[in-house]
Design a protein around this motif. Structure first.
Motif, mmCIF file in Angstrom:
data_model
loop_
_atom_site.group_PDB
_atom_site.id
_atom_site.type_symbol
_atom_site.label_atom_id
_atom_site.label_comp_id
_atom_site.label_asym_id
_atom_site.label_seq_id
_atom_site.Cartn_x
_atom_site.Cartn_y
_atom_site.Cartn_z
ATOM 1 N N PRO A 139 -59.816 -35.432 -17.650
ATOM 2 C CA PRO A 139 -59.415 -36.601 -18.671
ATOM 3 C C PRO A 139 -57.889 -36.531 -19.397
ATOM 4 O O PRO A 139 -57.306 -37.416 -19.336
ATOM 5 N N ALA A 140 -57.923 -35.446 -19.973
ATOM 6 C CA ALA A 140 -56.675 -34.986 -20.527
ATOM 7 C C ALA A 140 -55.556 -35.102 -19.607
ATOM 8 O O ALA A 140 -54.389 -35.701 -20.235
ATOM 9 N N ASP A 141 -55.549 -34.890 -18.449
ATOM 10 C CA ASP A 141 -54.466 -35.139 -17.437
ATOM 11 C C ASP A 141 -54.187 -36.533 -17.637
ATOM 12 O O ASP A 141 -52.731 -36.850 -17.450
ATOM 13 N N PHE A 142 -54.981 -37.310 -17.451
ATOM 14 C CA PHE A 142 -54.691 -38.933 -17.283
ATOM 15 C C PHE A 142 -54.044 -39.315 -18.425
ATOM 16 O O PHE A 142 -52.995 -40.109 -18.526
ATOM 17 N N ARG A 143 -54.365 -38.830 -19.600
ATOM 18 C CA ARG A 143 -53.709 -39.555 -21.129
ATOM 19 C C ARG A 143 -52.442 -38.587 -21.151
ATOM 20 O O ARG A 143 -51.655 -39.481 -21.415
ATOM 21 N N ARG A 144 -52.182 -37.665 -20.573
ATOM 22 C CA ARG A 144 -50.918 -37.064 -20.831
ATOM 23 C C ARG A 144 -50.012 -37.781 -19.946
ATOM 24 O O ARG A 144 -48.774 -38.052 -20.005
ATOM 25 N N ILE A 145 -50.463 -37.684 -18.586
ATOM 26 C CA ILE A 145 -49.626 -38.722 -17.647
ATOM 27 C C ILE A 145 -49.091 -39.995 -17.872
ATOM 28 O O ILE A 145 -48.187 -40.511 -18.051
ATOM 29 N N ILE A 146 -49.876 -40.899 -18.521
ATOM 30 C CA ILE A 146 -49.727 -42.421 -19.005
ATOM 31 C C ILE A 146 -48.882 -41.955 -20.240
ATOM 32 O O ILE A 146 -47.612 -42.769 -19.902
ATOM 33 N N GLY A 147 -48.876 -41.159 -21.288
ATOM 34 C CA GLY A 147 -47.829 -40.851 -22.107
ATOM 35 C C GLY A 147 -46.551 -40.523 -21.512
ATOM 36 O O GLY A 147 -45.504 -41.165 -22.085
ATOM 37 N N LEU A 148 -46.523 -39.761 -20.589
ATOM 38 C CA LEU A 148 -45.301 -39.398 -20.182
ATOM 39 C C LEU A 148 -44.483 -40.427 -19.240
ATOM 40 O O LEU A 148 -43.549 -40.500 -19.447
ATOM 41 N N ILE A 149 -45.051 -41.385 -18.617
ATOM 42 C CA ILE A 149 -44.494 -42.532 -17.905
ATOM 43 C C ILE A 149 -44.092 -43.421 -19.167
ATOM 44 O O ILE A 149 -43.103 -44.044 -18.993
ATOM 45 N N GLU A 150 -44.889 -43.740 -20.058
ATOM 46 C CA GLU A 150 -44.613 -44.426 -21.156
ATOM 47 C C GLU A 150 -43.178 -44.080 -21.910
ATOM 48 O O GLU A 150 -42.201 -44.912 -22.136
ATOM 49 N N GLU A 151 -43.056 -42.733 -21.939
ATOM 50 C CA GLU A 151 -42.062 -42.131 -22.753
ATOM 51 C C GLU A 151 -40.664 -42.408 -21.698
ATOM 52 O O GLU A 151 -39.749 -41.781 -22.270
ATOM 53 N N GLY A 152 -40.894 -42.507 -20.293
ATOM 54 C CA GLY A 152 -39.882 -42.418 -19.554
ATOM 55 C C GLY A 152 -39.546 -40.905 -18.927
ATOM 56 O O GLY A 152 -38.688 -40.729 -18.192
ATOM 57 N N MET A 153 -40.510 -39.816 -19.103
ATOM 58 C CA MET A 153 -40.156 -38.683 -18.632
ATOM 59 C C MET A 153 -40.638 -38.477 -17.015
ATOM 60 O O MET A 153 -40.410 -37.493 -16.385
ATOM 61 N N ILE A 154 -41.394 -39.482 -16.630
ATOM 62 C CA ILE A 154 -41.855 -39.528 -15.125
ATOM 63 C C ILE A 154 -41.335 -40.874 -14.991
ATOM 64 O O ILE A 154 -41.800 -42.008 -15.231
ATOM 65 N N ASP A 155 -40.542 -41.076 -13.672
ATOM 66 C CA ASP A 155 -40.238 -42.173 -13.085
ATOM 67 C C ASP A 155 -40.813 -42.309 -11.734
ATOM 68 O O ASP A 155 -40.883 -41.746 -10.986
#
Length: 339
Positions: free
Chosen positions: A287-303
């Motif tokens: 579950p923590a992986d999903f929360r981290r990834i959503i945050g990274l996309i929201e922050e523009g760290m993953i395109d």
């Protein structure tokens, strides 16, 4: 309502199913907007996925909207846009209580063990929904693929001064690539397909790529000051590739198998013993992986823009799906528009 059913290998068709009704305690009713097509779906279509059961409504990479919630649900509300964590575990199982819900003894993966998201609406445990205020349904559908790579890289735990070889530049290999880059480690991608390697260089910013050949060991030594990669992540699901990985690590190196094969994997013990190698498997995600990834996309760290190379309307998917199984189609990620 209409759904897409994989009745048997290579037999994907439209069927009529009952509407899901109202969610019970702890559950949520969701409307499916986007479904990503991944290697598991393709393997299931071809009859090569060891955990797949038929007949099955596929689809586990999902961007959904919450329509209604059952009693006791507080983490989401109607109208929320969510990514779905499709690994339905038993919270009381030994694995779940030990912090490993991804490999629960009674695990049921949506679209694999139980019916998935290629239908307009369905009910699932609300605890498996991860909301975002800003991500599009396309982006939410990609989160699960990225989560597979995130968990694999967490298992490998590469350091910034190490080198990481990713074998296989398909969607799962690319998802590991995103998280290896975030560690600062030197990243090398190996594949048999030059078009995929070109995509890694052009769209994913990978400097070091190697095409598989008889001199792959020399190529890798040239890129690692002669000592071979510290981490090897095999995302192929190919038993030959996985067997060969044992000879590609540096002293103290780690191998992570994120791909799955039904075949035996072979290695000479002395070859793996000499560098004091470590073998790890990576299954699903947390579950923590999903929360981290959503945050990274929201922050523009993953395109996520480079990921989606093909689109399909829900009604057109049975006719298009066979093309996604062919390398020459050039599919990285196909997105199905359901609603």
């Amino acid at each position: 309502m209409k759904a897409l059913l994989l009745e048997s290998p290579k037999n994907l068709k439209h069927v009529e199913i009952d509407s899901p009704g109202h969610p019970g305690p702890g559950d949520a009713l969701v409307r499916v907007h986007r479904v990503g097509v991944c290697g598991t779906d393709i393997s299931g279509y071809l009859g090569k996925m060891p955990f797949f059961s038929y007949p099955r409504i596929p689809g586990h990479e999902l961007g959904v909207e919450v329509l209604a919630i059952g009693e006791g649900v507080t983490q989401v509300k109607p109208g929320d846009h969510c990514s779905v964590e499709p690994y339905i575990n038993d919270p009381n199982s030994y694995a779940s209580r030990r912090g490993h819900p991804n490999c629960c003894e009674n695990l049921q993966v949506l679209g694999v063990h139980r019916d998935g998201g290629l239908r307009p609406e369905f009910i699932l445990p609300a605890r498996k929904l991860h909301p975002s205020l800003s991500l599009t349904f396309d982006q939410l559908a990609i989160v699960e693929t990225l989560a597979i790579g995130c968990h694999a890289v967490n298992r490998a735990a590469p350091l910034g001064d190490e080198s990481v070889l990713i074998i296989g530049a398909g969607p799962i290999g690319l998802s590991t690539l995103e998280f290896v880059k975030l560690t600062g480690a030197k990243t090398i991608v190996l594949d048999v397909n030059e078009h995929r390697l070109d995509f890694c260089r052009r769209a994913m910013g990978v400097e070091h790529t190697v095409k598989n050949s008889d001199h792959v060991e020399k190529d890798l030594r040239d890129l690692t000051d002669g000592h071979m990669p510290d981490v090897v992540i095999d995302a192929t699901g190919n038993s030959v590739s996985m067997s060969n990985a044992f000879g590609l690590i540096a002293p103290g190196g780690r191998i992570v198998f994120v791909g799955i094969t039904t075949e035996e994997v072979h290695f000479k013990h002395a070859l793996f013993h000499k560098p004091e190698g470590t073998l790890l498997c990576s299954r699903n995600a947390l579950p923590a992986d999903f929360r981290r990834i959503i945050g990274l996309i929201e922050e523009g760290m993953i395109d996520t823009k480079p990921w989606i190379t093909h689109r399909a309307a829900f009604d057109d998917l049975p006719g298009l799906f066979p093309s996604y199984t062919k390398a020459e189609t050039g599919v990285i990620k196909a997105i199905v528009e359901v609603n």
